[in-house]
Design a protein around this motif. Structure first.
Motif, PDB file in Angstrom:
ATOM      1  N   LYS A  76       0.802  -1.111  -0.019  1.00  0.00           N
ATOM      2  CA  LYS A  76      -0.200  -0.124   0.158  1.00  0.00           C
ATOM      3  C   LYS A  76       0.701   1.106   0.041  1.00  0.00           C
ATOM      4  N   LYS A  77       1.993   1.090   0.524  1.00  0.00           N
ATOM      5  CA  LYS A  77       2.943   2.311   0.688  1.00  0.00           C
ATOM      6  C   LYS A  77       3.370   2.639  -0.847  1.00  0.00           C
ATOM      7  N   ASN A  78       3.262   1.786  -1.861  1.00  0.00           N
ATOM      8  CA  ASN A  78       3.736   2.236  -3.031  1.00  0.00           C
ATOM      9  C   ASN A  78       2.948   3.175  -3.975  1.00  0.00           C
ATOM     10  N   ASN A  79       1.647   3.281  -3.489  1.00  0.00           N
ATOM     11  CA  ASN A  79       0.456   4.332  -3.874  1.00  0.00           C
ATOM     12  C   ASN A  79       0.368   4.088  -5.555  1.00  0.00           C
ATOM     13  N   TYR A  80      -0.099   2.690  -5.594  1.00  0.00           N
ATOM     14  CA  TYR A  80      -0.467   2.231  -7.045  1.00  0.00           C
ATOM     15  C   TYR A  80      -1.495   3.105  -7.528  1.00  0.00           C
ATOM     16  N   SER A  81      -1.562   3.327  -8.677  1.00  0.00           N
ATOM     17  CA  SER A  81      -2.525   4.304  -9.391  1.00  0.00           C
ATOM     18  C   SER A  81      -3.304   3.223 -10.273  1.00  0.00           C
ATOM     19  N   ILE A  82      -2.900   1.981 -10.535  1.00  0.00           N
ATOM     20  CA  ILE A  82      -3.572   0.920 -11.205  1.00  0.00           C
ATOM     21  C   ILE A  82      -2.863  -0.586 -10.707  1.00  0.00           C
ATOM     22  N   SER A  83      -4.190  -1.495 -10.318  1.00  0.00           N
ATOM     23  CA  SER A  83      -3.543  -2.529 -10.030  1.00  0.00           C
ATOM     24  C   SER A  83      -4.496  -3.650 -10.808  1.00  0.00           C
ATOM     25  N   ILE A  84      -3.669  -4.643 -11.456  1.00  0.00           N
ATOM     26  CA  ILE A  84      -4.383  -5.706 -12.554  1.00  0.00           C
ATOM     27  C   ILE A  84      -4.088  -7.194 -11.903  1.00  0.00           C
ATOM     28  N   ASP A  85      -5.250  -7.531 -11.442  1.00  0.00           N
ATOM     29  CA  ASP A  85      -5.314  -9.030 -10.833  1.00  0.00           C
ATOM     30  C   ASP A  85      -5.405 -10.377 -12.118  1.00  0.00           C
ATOM     31  N   ALA A  86      -4.426 -10.696 -12.532  1.00  0.00           N
ATOM     32  CA  ALA A  86      -4.398 -11.656 -13.530  1.00  0.00           C
ATOM     33  C   ALA A  86      -4.749 -13.068 -12.989  1.00  0.00           C
ATOM     34  N   TYR A  87      -4.421 -13.095 -11.694  1.00  0.00           N
ATOM     35  CA  TYR A  87      -4.468 -14.473 -10.967  1.00  0.00           C
ATOM     36  C   TYR A  87      -5.834 -14.807 -10.717  1.00  0.00           C
ATOM     37  N   GLY A  88      -6.392 -13.737 -10.225  1.00  0.00           N
ATOM     38  CA  GLY A  88      -8.085 -13.942 -10.025  1.00  0.00           C
ATOM     39  C   GLY A  88      -8.587 -14.836  -9.009  1.00  0.00           C
ATOM     40  N   LYS A  89      -7.705 -14.930  -8.116  1.00  0.00           N
ATOM     41  CA  LYS A  89      -8.422 -15.852  -6.899  1.00  0.00           C
ATOM     42  C   LYS A  89      -8.774 -15.064  -5.891  1.00  0.00           C
ATOM     43  N   ASN A  90      -9.488 -15.583  -4.659  1.00  0.00           N
ATOM     44  CA  ASN A  90     -10.083 -14.708  -3.519  1.00  0.00           C
ATOM     45  C   ASN A  90      -8.922 -13.923  -3.015  1.00  0.00           C
ATOM     46  N   ASN A  91      -7.810 -14.630  -2.659  1.00  0.00           N
ATOM     47  CA  ASN A  91      -6.581 -14.150  -1.912  1.00  0.00           C
ATOM     48  C   ASN A  91      -6.086 -12.956  -2.741  1.00  0.00           C
ATOM     49  N   SER A  92      -5.952 -13.022  -4.227  1.00  0.00           N
ATOM     50  CA  SER A  92      -5.245 -11.871  -4.909  1.00  0.00           C
ATOM     51  C   SER A  92      -6.170 -10.866  -4.859  1.00  0.00           C
ATOM     52  N   ALA A  93      -7.700 -11.053  -5.084  1.00  0.00           N
ATOM     53  CA  ALA A  93      -8.547 -10.153  -4.905  1.00  0.00           C
ATOM     54  C   ALA A  93      -8.706  -9.433  -3.775  1.00  0.00           C
ATOM     55  N   LEU A  94      -8.637 -10.121  -2.408  1.00  0.00           N
ATOM     56  CA  LEU A  94      -8.271  -9.297  -1.233  1.00  0.00           C
ATOM     57  C   LEU A  94      -7.038  -8.486  -1.171  1.00  0.00           C
ATOM     58  N   LEU A  95      -6.096  -8.880  -1.822  1.00  0.00           N
ATOM     59  CA  LEU A  95      -5.137  -8.081  -1.783  1.00  0.00           C
ATOM     60  C   LEU A  95      -5.190  -6.680  -2.657  1.00  0.00           C
ATOM     61  N   SER A  96      -5.642  -6.842  -3.691  1.00  0.00           N
ATOM     62  CA  SER A  96      -6.042  -5.829  -4.830  1.00  0.00           C
ATOM     63  C   SER A  96      -6.839  -4.718  -3.923  1.00  0.00           C
ATOM     64  N   ARG A  97      -7.999  -5.137  -2.987  1.00  0.00           N
ATOM     65  CA  ARG A  97      -8.767  -4.349  -2.395  1.00  0.00           C
ATOM     66  C   ARG A  97      -8.049  -3.617  -1.362  1.00  0.00           C
ATOM     67  N   ILE A  98      -7.018  -4.162  -0.546  1.00  0.00           N
ATOM     68  CA  ILE A  98      -6.437  -3.613   0.498  1.00  0.00           C
ATOM     69  C   ILE A  98      -5.525  -2.752   0.094  1.00  0.00           C
ATOM     70  N   VAL A  99      -4.821  -3.083  -1.137  1.00  0.00           N
ATOM     71  CA  VAL A  99      -3.759  -2.326  -1.565  1.00  0.00           C
ATOM     72  C   VAL A  99      -4.205  -0.942  -2.078  1.00  0.00           C
ATOM     73  N   GLY A 100      -5.381  -1.026  -2.565  1.00  0.00           N
ATOM     74  CA  GLY A 100      -6.029   0.227  -2.811  1.00  0.00           C
ATOM     75  C   GLY A 100      -5.906   1.036  -3.692  1.00  0.00           C
ATOM     76  N   ALA A 101      -5.394   0.620  -5.047  1.00  0.00           N
ATOM     77  CA  ALA A 101      -5.244   1.284  -6.044  1.00  0.00           C
ATOM     78  C   ALA A 101      -6.451   2.103  -6.632  1.00  0.00           C
ATOM     79  N   VAL A 102      -6.244   3.371  -7.258  1.00  0.00           N
ATOM     80  CA  VAL A 102      -7.190   4.003  -7.590  1.00  0.00           C
ATOM     81  C   VAL A 102      -8.135   3.285  -8.791  1.00  0.00           C
ATOM     82  N   GLN A 103      -7.514   2.735  -9.575  1.00  0.00           N
ATOM     83  CA  GLN A 103      -8.217   1.751 -10.499  1.00  0.00           C
ATOM     84  C   GLN A 103      -7.602   0.240 -10.311  1.00  0.00           C
ATOM     85  N   ARG A 104      -8.823  -0.418  -9.942  1.00  0.00           N
ATOM     86  CA  ARG A 104      -8.266  -1.966  -9.690  1.00  0.00           C
ATOM     87  C   ARG A 104      -9.107  -2.742 -10.836  1.00  0.00           C
TER      88      ARG A 104
END
Length: 244
Positions: A76-104
């Motif tokens: 989260k400290k990296n302040n991502y503008s975009i995250s793309i979850d190509a893995y598509g599992k529940n753990n990667s989805a949770l990671l995407s949400r918490i990291v909190g990129a502007v566009q996920r």
């Protein structure tokens, strides 16, 4: 601008998803692209110039909820503008949400409304993509970012000069003539349920030998549990110019 690309495993998927990074570099040439993968997959993507940083994690960090939360707080400290979850599992989805990129961005699944800001239906148009379903579905994840998706992008393994020399030495040590065409075939899947019947695959390899200029075929497998299968294929293979 920082972009996070997630494709934790397997090795083939990690390599295939590098085309997403390639497309992102075309769209955002000055962006810093971070690729989250399993530590065991690093060797197959190392050296790819479209990726600025590899985030290599192990099972403890990614296969438990506590590990995902801990990892997400760090990223989260990296302040991502975009995250793309190509893995598509529940753990990667949770990671995407918490990291909190502007566009996920991720695939449309049951958890998509909660995890992503943009959910993509995984159904690439066969009249548009040019390199097969697996690659087309990955490039779909970039379609919301550009109107000019490069549908002909292909994954590449970037070898160092020392790796190339090591490969040549291995071929020579195993009696293969470097002056003759050599083709490597991954005829066996990563697990039993992803491997077609051996008789059928042996027939495919035999036919391919007949129809191509390759004198030698190397049949590979990555999963230790099915290494014995490639030796079983010897029973069915007719051609002596197939090397296992």
């Amino acid at each position: 601008m920082n972009i996070l690309l997630i494709q934790y495993k397997m090795i083939g998927d990690v390599l295939t998803s590098t085309i997403i990074a390639e497309q992102l570099k075309i769209i955002y040439p000055d962006a810093q692209i971070h690729y989250l993968i399993s530590k065991t997959a690093l060797a197959v993507v190392e050296g790819n110039t479209a990726i600025d940083k590899f985030i290599c994690v192990d099972n403890k960090e990614f296969d438990s909820w506590r590990g995902v939360f801990t990892l997400a707080r760090k990223l989260k400290k990296n302040n991502y503008s975009i995250s793309i979850d190509a893995y598509g599992k529940n753990n990667s989805a949770l990671l995407s949400r918490i990291v909190g990129a502007v566009q996920r961005i991720g695939y449309k699944k049951w958890f998509a409304p909660w995890a992503y800001t943009t959910a993509i239906k995984n159904s690439p148009d066969p009249e548009i993509y040019k390199t097969g379903l697996s690659l087309g579905s990955r490039l779909l994840l970039t379609a919301s970012l550009t109107q000019n998706v490069q549908w002909d992008l292909l994954p590449k393994i970037h070898l160092s000069e020392s790796e190339k020399q090591e490969g040549k030495n291995w071929l020579i040590e195993n009696g293969l003539d470097l002056n003759s065409p050599i083709t490597m075939v991954s005829a066996l899947g990563s697990s039993m349920n992803k491997t077609l019947p051996l008789i059928y695959m042996a027939q495919v390899v035999d036919l391919t030998v007949q129809k191509t200029v390759s004198r030698y075929f190397s049949i590979t497998c990555l999963h230790k549990k099915i290494k014995l299968l490639k030796y079983t294929m010897l029973v069915y293979l007719k051609h002596k110019n197939i090397f296992l």
